[in-house]
Design an enzyme around this catalytic site. Sequence first.
Site, mmCIF file in Angstrom:
data_model
loop_
_atom_site.group_PDB
_atom_site.id
_atom_site.type_symbol
_atom_site.label_atom_id
_atom_site.label_comp_id
_atom_site.label_asym_id
_atom_site.label_seq_id
_atom_site.Cartn_x
_atom_site.Cartn_y
_atom_site.Cartn_z
ATOM 1 C CB ALA A 166 -0.975 -0.022 1.254
ATOM 2 C CG HIS A 167 0.698 5.710 -1.919
ATOM 3 N ND1 HIS A 167 0.793 6.902 -0.896
ATOM 4 C CD2 HIS A 167 1.760 6.396 -2.682
ATOM 5 C CE1 HIS A 167 1.459 7.838 -1.374
ATOM 6 N NE2 HIS A 167 1.960 7.727 -2.568
ATOM 7 N N PRO A 168 2.038 4.821 1.375
ATOM 8 C CG PRO A 168 3.507 6.238 1.724
ATOM 9 C CD PRO A 168 3.086 5.343 0.859
ATOM 10 C CG PHE A 170 -2.438 4.166 -5.077
ATOM 11 C CD1 PHE A 170 -1.716 3.059 -5.889
ATOM 12 C CD2 PHE A 170 -2.435 5.385 -5.712
ATOM 13 C CE1 PHE A 170 -1.227 3.220 -7.132
ATOM 14 C CE2 PHE A 170 -1.993 5.779 -7.002
ATOM 15 C CZ PHE A 170 -1.246 4.452 -7.535
#
Length: 426
Positions: A229-231, A236
Site C-alpha cells: 500500500a501507498h503510505p 492505492f
Amino acid sequence: MRPLEDIRIIAIEQYGAGPFGSLHLAELGAEVIKIEDPRHGGDVGRYVPPFARGEDSLFFETFNRNKRSLSLDLSTAAGREVFEDLVGTSDAVYSNLRGDVPDKIGIRYVDLAPLNPAIVCCSLTGFGMTGPRSEEPGYDYILQGLAGWMSLTGDPDGPPTKTGLSLVDYSGGFVAALSLMAGVHAARRDGIGGDCDVSLYDTALSLLTYPATWYLNEGYQPRRMPDSAHPSLVPFQVFRARNGWLVVGCAKEKFWQRLVRALDRPDLANNPRYATFVDRAENREELLAALREIFAERDVQEWLSTLAAAGVPSGPINDVADAIAEPHTHARGLIVETEHPVFGTVRSVRSPVQFGDSVVEHRRAPRRNEDFDVVLRGLLGYDEDRILRYAAAGAFGPDRSAAQPASETGRDADPGNRTSTPGSTR
C-alpha cells in the site's frame, strides 16, 4: 543521424550498472568502445549463469548491444599508450569501478586533460570518490539495505526485502549517462571537460525522495505497508480477487468517486469518514477491510474490465511472461532481435530512451576483442608494424604474440564519420 552519433565514449565497464548506463547512449547512436582486460577474460558479465557458453552469455547480451570491444591491458605501458591515443579522439571516458580505482589507474580529468582538454571523465562507483566508504565495493543488494530501501519493501511481518530487480544499479546507470551527457554538453560549449563523480550510494539516497523529506522536516518514520500500500493515498495498493491479484490506485479524488460508483457502493461514497484523502487515511483499516471483501467476490479480469470502463487506474499483477506478452509491449516496439553466432536469434528489451521517429537498427553485443581492427586500424590508423610492436609489449594481453588479422573480426573496419569537439585532438 541518430542524436549521439557524433559522440565517442571509451568504456572501462563491467557487469551491470556501468554497461546498463552506456547501453542507452549506444542505442542513441554514441560509439561506445568497451575496454576489456585480457588478463581476466574481459567483462565478468560474459560468464554470468545460467545462460552462458564460453565467453558469451545472455546476461552480457542484455547490457552490451550496439557497442564495440577491444582487449587492452591498461597495466602495461604499451596498453596505456593505446588508451591515451583513444582519449585524444574521444569525448568521454566512462567507468564503473571502486571509488579509489579511477585515481589509481589514472583515468580522472587531471590525468587525461593534457591529452584532451575537453575529455569528460565519468566514474560510476559504489560510494563515490570521497567520504569514509569511498574505498568499499558497492553492490546493489548492499546499497538497498544501507540506503533504507529494504526497510520499506515487503510485508510488515516479513523480513527486510530487496526490490525484485537491481534498481540501484540500473538507476545509477541512468544517472551516470545523464551526468556524462551534461559533461559533454558543457565541454563542447566551453572547451573544457571535467569529472563526473557519480555513485550508487548517492543515487539510492536520492531515490528516498518524499519519505526522506517527511522525515527530515516532520520526523516521519516510514514503515512497510500491508499489500504494498501507498503510505498516504487510500486506496492505492494490491487487492486479492477471486482468482488472483490486481492493483487499484486512487491518486486523485475523482478516482475515488469513480471507484465507489464502479463498485456500486453508494454507502462508501456518502460516508463522511471516507470523503477526502485525509479522511480515508485516518480510517484506513476499516475502509480497506470493506474493499478487500468486495474485491474477493469477482475474478481479476472482471474487475479490470469494470474499472477500466469506469476510468479507475488499475492493472493486473503480471509475471515476466505476461508482461512480455502484453499487446502494449509489442505496440511500442519494446522487444528487439539480434543475431548471435552462439545463441542464434536473441530477443531482448530495448532501451526506453527515444528521440524522433527513426527506427534503430540494433547490433548484437560484441564478442571479446571483436573490434580490434575497427578501433586500431580504422579509428586510430595504426599500421601493421605499430600493432605488432604493441602486441609484443603486451598491450593486448599476455597470450597475444601477433596482431589479429582483419578477417577475424567480422566487422566493418570503417569507424564512421566523427565530428570534432572543442579541445579534442581529432
